[in-house]
Design an enzyme around this catalytic site. Structure first.
Site, PDB file in Angstrom:
ATOM      1  N   LYS A 280       0.856  -1.186   0.000  1.00  0.00           N
ATOM      2  CA  LYS A 280       0.000   0.000   0.000  1.00  0.00           C
ATOM      3  C   LYS A 280       0.896   1.241   0.000  1.00  0.00           C
ATOM      4  O   LYS A 280       1.861   1.288   0.753  1.00  0.00           O
ATOM      5  CB  LYS A 280      -0.864  -0.039   1.263  1.00  0.00           C
ATOM      6  N   GLU A 364     -19.742  -5.197  10.466  1.00  0.00           N
ATOM      7  CA  GLU A 364     -20.712  -4.418  11.250  1.00  0.00           C
ATOM      8  C   GLU A 364     -21.772  -5.301  11.897  1.00  0.00           C
ATOM      9  O   GLU A 364     -22.150  -5.068  13.054  1.00  0.00           O
ATOM     10  CB  GLU A 364     -21.376  -3.354  10.363  1.00  0.00           C
ATOM     11  N   ARG A 392     -25.876  -1.733   7.267  1.00  0.00           N
ATOM     12  CA  ARG A 392     -25.548  -3.155   7.156  1.00  0.00           C
ATOM     13  C   ARG A 392     -26.147  -3.990   8.279  1.00  0.00           C
ATOM     14  O   ARG A 392     -26.459  -5.153   8.114  1.00  0.00           O
ATOM     15  CB  ARG A 392     -24.029  -3.313   7.286  1.00  0.00           C
TER      16      ARG A 392
HETATM   17  C1  LIG Z   1     -19.115  -1.915   5.230  1.00  0.00           C
HETATM   18  C2  LIG Z   1     -17.915  -1.016   5.289  1.00  0.00           C
HETATM   19  N1  LIG Z   1     -17.305  -0.793   6.472  1.00  0.00           N
HETATM   20  C3  LIG Z   1     -16.218   0.018   6.530  1.00  0.00           C
HETATM   21  C4  LIG Z   1     -15.732   0.609   5.401  1.00  0.00           C
HETATM   22  C5  LIG Z   1     -14.563   1.582   5.482  1.00  0.00           C
HETATM   23  N2  LIG Z   1     -13.421   1.087   4.710  1.00  0.00           N
HETATM   24  C6  LIG Z   1     -13.136   1.547   3.483  1.00  0.00           C
HETATM   25  S1  LIG Z   1     -11.796   0.846   2.816  1.00  0.00           S
HETATM   26  C7  LIG Z   1     -11.526  -0.070   4.199  1.00  0.00           C
HETATM   27  C8  LIG Z   1     -10.342  -0.982   4.286  1.00  0.00           C
HETATM   28  C9  LIG Z   1     -10.184  -1.779   3.067  1.00  0.00           C
HETATM   29  O1  LIG Z   1      -9.063  -2.580   3.197  1.00  0.00           O
HETATM   30  P1  LIG Z   1      -8.749  -3.618   2.056  1.00  0.00           P
HETATM   31  O2  LIG Z   1     -10.025  -4.241   1.579  1.00  0.00           O
HETATM   32  O3  LIG Z   1      -7.697  -4.543   2.535  1.00  0.00           O
HETATM   33  O4  LIG Z   1      -8.233  -2.713   0.863  1.00  0.00           O
HETATM   34  P2  LIG Z   1      -6.962  -1.746   0.829  1.00  0.00           P
HETATM   35  O5  LIG Z   1      -7.451  -0.371   1.134  1.00  0.00           O
HETATM   36  O6  LIG Z   1      -5.974  -2.225   1.852  1.00  0.00           O
HETATM   37  O7  LIG Z   1      -6.469  -1.870  -0.554  1.00  0.00           O
HETATM   38  C10 LIG Z   1     -12.504   0.178   5.162  1.00  0.00           C
HETATM   39  C11 LIG Z   1     -12.561  -0.435   6.495  1.00  0.00           C
HETATM   40  C12 LIG Z   1     -16.409   0.356   4.195  1.00  0.00           C
HETATM   41  N3  LIG Z   1     -16.027   0.918   3.054  1.00  0.00           N
HETATM   42  N4  LIG Z   1     -17.476  -0.461   4.169  1.00  0.00           N
END
Ligand SMILES: Cc1ncc(C[n+]2csc(CCOP(=O)(O)OP(=O)(O)O)c2C)c(N)n1
Length: 629
Positions: A280, A364, A392
């Site tokens: 990242k 959630e 959710r």
């Molecule tokens: C239901 C939900 N909860 C929380 C989030 C907030 N959120 C956005 S991106 C993310 C982390 C994503 O991590 P990953 O899937 O590993 O992708 P990366 O950003 O590391 O590429 C979170 C928790 C969300 N988008 N949707």
């Protein structure tokens, strides 16, 4: 150095490039991302991590005939740059500009919109099954981050994939980070695979060979690597047990290897998972040093990564500080987040009470039932979940918390319009969806100090409660040392008046005050009320003002359908009071991304617009008012 990126008008142009040119293009994309997002703000870290993956996908597959489904889709900027939107990239997240996520209405290459996590595998499976049913030949590729696999829906989809289709490609983009460090057993499981030295060296060799032979033997190698990996990790590789062929882990930044692997995966007649290891923030030192911060942020300095010094404390920070204080004095107080320690500011709480802090992953539904379980044992869980993400867990709020009248507190950050993130993130529905649930109380503070009082009230309350507060900063009111308990269901009259009653919920109270002032200038005596509670509504207050005023106006940063204004109308109806009601709030439509202030103006959430809406009633009232005063 010639600028290749400028020549890319569609994925067809990517396919014409040599490996050397693709490598240069990857660097150009990184530079464009770093400089572009520095101005607009956005998800820079995740996008820097998927440059090669996205390039390789577009090199091998053929959108829009083939479909790419990105989980959350915050990492789709590279995809946007390669699918004819490079010239518009400077408008990303800006009013009227590109959306920060995939949007079906934005491009034929955006096959599926998202903003919430965990949806990619299910959506991609739906597409694959639809394709199979209609005899299509196209490829469906889902790309999901490692944290997406902490989400239940991803596993519900995994459980279903092998039974439903033979052709689906899942790319696990593993950078070990959610927004914060990824958590839980799944994160550890991925970590074990990635750090297994034998597998790493085996795959290192495979990568070397692919480069040497230009991928001619890759099919054979991948099979060998896969067999070896299976033997090394044990009989039950997680994905294999779900009926998907697992390939990896491979270096997600090695373009030739990715290209050859995708070519190979394209030919498979079984659903597959490609485990790609990425970094990242790759290529931008500040993002590598501060992974959390650079997941997603506002504008920054493209050289140093510096951001504007934070000024006034945000609602999230006040929430975290207050919760820390409450936990200092009450050992039953616990804090729960679903992968949002940063966004909810619970990472300020964590060092003070590490044993009473729980990050459950992007889960959630689980977070809410987990809180319910703790509440049955006498704990006081504060579940910090954005308004949009609590959608959710609606059934868990109803069935697990409220039906059993358990004292869980839902702290809904980003309650109201979220701004730049757009419709996936606006928190505009929570009053409607929670107001109908028995036992729950729903509070909305007018300022930071009242947020603290509401949290204290919720801590003392013996049933479930919810508090919504907006993104960013409030009016900047100092928080008292010791919060006070509010009387449940009691509104606060902040300005007296007899002709018009103006209810300004939470962040809309300043507009309500402005409206009252404008009314005063026109000769009307206007009361201003801070309702505090969307549920239970203050019946006495509604009865008093509904009885004596000729007009009631409600203002809320929420959809009109089923919102606070609706609650006032229902109450007036129950009280058999016939006073007209002018409701101001968001219309029955999904609101685009943009600046909060200008969207409020566009959609009429201002004192001026409220006055115009009230005008016909005011004209009718005029004679009566003149006679009265
Ligand atoms: C239901 C939900 N909860 C929380 C989030 C907030 N959120 C956005 S991106 C993310 C982390 C994503 O991590 P990953 O899937 O590993 O992708 P990366 O950003 O590391 O590429 C979170 C928790 C969300 N988008 N949707």
């Amino acid at each position: 150095m010639s600028n290749i990126l400028e020549t890319i008008n569609s994925p067809a142009d990517v396919k014409k490039l040599s490996i050397a040119e693709l490598t240069q293009l990857a660097e150009e994309i990184r530079a464009r991302l770093i400089v572009g997002v520095a101005k607009t703000g956005g998800h820079i870290g995740p996008n820097l991590g998927v440059v090669e993956l996205t390039l390789a996908m577009h090199y091998v597959f053929d959108t829009p005939a083939d479909s790419f489904v990105f989980d959350v889709s915050h990492q789709a900027y590279v995809h946007k740059l390669l699918t004819g939107r490079e010239k518009l990239f400077h408008t990303i997240r800006q009013p009227g500009g590109l959306n920060g996520f995939m949007l079906r209405t934005e491009s034929e290459h955006d096959s599926y919109g998202a903003g919430h996590a965990g949806t990619a595998l299910s959506a991609a499976l739906g597409m694959a099954v639809a394709r199979d049913m209609s005899g299509g030949k196209e490829h469906i590729v889902a790309l999901a981050g490692d944290a997406a696999f902490t989400n239940g829906i991803s596993f519900e989809a995994l459980n279903n994939i092998a039974a439903q289709t033979k052709r689906l490609i899942v790319v696990l983009n593993d950078n070990a980070w959610s927004i914060d460090k990824n958590v839980g057993a799944i994160a550890e499981y991925f970590h074990k695979i990635v750090t297994n030295p034998t597998i790493s060296s085996l795959h290192g060799k495979a990568a070397e060979l692919v480069e040497r032979f230009g991928g001619k033997t890759v099919a054979h190698l991948a099979r060998k690597a896969e067999e070896a990996a299976k033997g090394l990790i044990g009989p039950g590789m997680l994905f294999e047990e779900f009926g998907l062929n697992y390939f990896g882990p491979i270096d997600g930044h090695n373009l030739p290897l990715l290209i050859e692997t995708f070519k190979f995966l394209k030919l498979q007649n079984r659903p597959v998972v490609l485990h790609a290891i990425t970094q990242k923030g790759r290529g931008f030192q500040p993002a590598l040093e501060k992974q959390k911060k650079f997941h997603g942020l506002g504008p920054y300095d493209a050289e140093t990564g510096e951001t504007k010094a934070a000024g006034q404390k945000t609602y999230s920070e006040i929430f975290a500080e207050t919760l820390t204080k409450l936990a200092d004095g009450n050992e039953k107080v616990v804090a729960i987040t679903a992968a949002m320690p940063n966004g909810t500011a619970l990472d300020l709480f964590r060092p003070h009470h590490p044993k009473r802090y729980f990050d459950v992953g992007i889960a959630e539904e689980h977070a809410v039932i987990f809180a319910a379980g703790m509440a049955t044992k006498g704990y006081k869980p504060f579940c910090a979940i954005y308004s949009t993400f609590l959608q959710r867990a609606f059934d868990q709020v109803v069935h697990d918390v409220c039906l059993q009248n358990l004292p869980v507190v839902f702290c809904m950050d980003r309650g109201g319009l979220s701004g730049d993130d757009g419709p996936t993130h606006h928190g505009l529905f929570d009053i409607s969806y929670l107001r109908s649930v028995p036992n729950l109380i729903h509070m909305v503070p007018k300022d930071e100090d009242e947020l603290a009082d509401m949290m204290y009230t919720a801590m003392l309350h013996e049933g479930p409660s919810a508090i919504r507060y907006p993104r960013g900063t409030g009016p900047g009111v100092a928080v008292k040392k010791q919060p006070v308990a509010l009387e449940i269901g009691k509104a606060e009259v902040v300005g007296k008046g007899t002709d018009v009653a103006v209810f300004g919920l939470g962040a809309m109270l300043p507009e309500a005050k402005r409206l009252a002032e404008m009314l005063r200038l026109e000769g009307f005596s206007a009361a201003v009320i801070n309702p505090r509670f969307a549920k239970p509504i203050d019946r006495e207050c509604v009865a008093e003002f509904g009885g004596k005023c000729g007009l009631v106006v409600t203002l809320e940063d929420h959809v009109l359908a089923g919102g606070f204004g609706s609650a006032v109308m229902e109450t007036l109806n129950e009280l058999e009071l016939q006073v007209p009601v002018v409701r101001v709030g968001w219309p029955d439509a999904f609101i685009e991304h943009g600046k909060v202030e200008s969207l409020r103006e566009k959609y009429g959430l201002t004192a001026e617009a409220a006055l115009e809406k009230a005008r016909p009633y005011l004209s009718r009232m005029m004679d009566h008012v003149l006679a009265k005063h």
